[in-house]
Design a protein around this motif. Structure first.
Motif, PDB file in Angstrom:
ATOM      1  N   GLU A 128      34.207  18.378  72.574  1.00 21.42           N
ATOM      2  CA  GLU A 128      33.224  19.444  72.305  1.00 21.42           C
ATOM      3  C   GLU A 128      33.457  20.045  70.923  1.00 21.42           C
ATOM      4  O   GLU A 128      32.512  20.296  70.173  1.00 21.42           O
ATOM      5  CB  GLU A 128      33.334  20.523  73.382  1.00 21.42           C
ATOM      6  N   GLN A 129      34.712  20.262  70.570  1.00 25.67           N
ATOM      7  CA  GLN A 129      35.025  20.841  69.263  1.00 25.67           C
ATOM      8  C   GLN A 129      34.722  19.866  68.134  1.00 25.67           C
ATOM      9  O   GLN A 129      34.262  20.278  67.067  1.00 25.67           O
ATOM     10  CB  GLN A 129      36.489  21.297  69.219  1.00 25.67           C
ATOM     11  N   ALA A 132      31.096  20.018  67.624  1.00 27.85           N
ATOM     12  CA  ALA A 132      30.707  21.295  67.012  1.00 27.85           C
ATOM     13  C   ALA A 132      30.876  21.270  65.496  1.00 27.85           C
ATOM     14  O   ALA A 132      30.199  22.029  64.789  1.00 27.85           O
ATOM     15  CB  ALA A 132      31.521  22.438  67.612  1.00 27.85           C
ATOM     16  N   THR A 135      27.598  20.814  63.723  1.00 26.52           N
ATOM     17  CA  THR A 135      26.515  21.771  63.966  1.00 26.52           C
ATOM     18  C   THR A 135      26.034  22.356  62.647  1.00 26.52           C
ATOM     19  O   THR A 135      26.829  22.774  61.810  1.00 26.52           O
ATOM     20  CB  THR A 135      26.993  22.907  64.896  1.00 26.52           C
TER      21      THR A 135
END
Length: 151
Positions: A128-129, A132, A135
C-alpha cells in the motif's frame, strides 16, 4: 489521539500489543474498551475506541433498510464488529475471523489515524505504501483539500 505507525508481532493466540504511549490515555478515557471491525475500503481492520464506535454504529443504524446496498454495508461493518478489552499488559485479542478477513499473520502494522487505528498485514501495508508513492497530490480534488489544510 492515535498517530504514527508501529510494526508489531502478533502472538500465537492472535494478540497484539498496543504501543505503551497509548496505555494511560486509553485506560483513562476508554477503560481499555475498543471495537474492531473490517475496513470497507482496504484489506485491513479498523480499531475504534468504544465511544467513537458507538457514534459510527448509531449513524449506520439510521441507513435505510429498504436499500440492499446499505444492508450489505451494515452487515459488513456491524456484522464483523467485535468488542475487545485491552488486557493488563496492553494487548488486544484479534478473533480468528477478523485475522482471516484481513490476512493477518505474525507481522502486523498498527497505523494511528487520530480517532481510530488500522491493523494491517505488514506485507499488505508495505505494498500500500509503495503504491502511495505514485499518488498525484496535484490533482484538483487533492489540491483543494491540501490547500484547506494549509500544509
Amino acid at each position: 489521539m492515535f498517530r504514527g505507525f508501529n510494526e508489531l508481532n502478533m502472538d500465537g493466540k492472535g494478540r497484539i500489543g498496543l504501543p505503551t504511549r497509548y496505555h494511560a490515555h486509553v485506560l483513562d478515557k476508554f477503560h481499555g474498551k475498543f471495537v474492531i471491525t473490517v475496513d470497507i475500503h482496504k484489506k485491513c481492520l479498523a480499531l475504534y475506541p468504544l465511544p467513537e464506535w458507538e457514534g459510527i454504529a448509531a449513524r449506520l443504524s439510521k441507513l435505510p433498510t429498504s436499500n440492499p446496498a446499505m444492508n450489505t454495508l451494515k452487515r459488513r461493518i456491524i456484522g464483523h464488529a467485535t468488542d475487545v478489552i485491552m488486557d493488563s499488559t496492553g494487548r488486544l485479542l484479534l478473533s480468528p475471523e477478523l485475522r482471516s478477513v484481513a490476512g493477518l499473520e505474525k507481522e502486523v502494522v498498527l497505523v494511528g489515524l487520530d480517532t481510530k487505528c488500522e491493523i494491517w498485514n505488514k506485507a499488505d501495508w508495505d505494498a500500500e505504501q509503495q503504491a502511495a508513492m505514485t499518488t498525484d497530490f496535484s490533482a484538483a480534488d487533492f489540491a483543494e483539500a491540501i490547500d484547506s489544510l494549509a500544509l
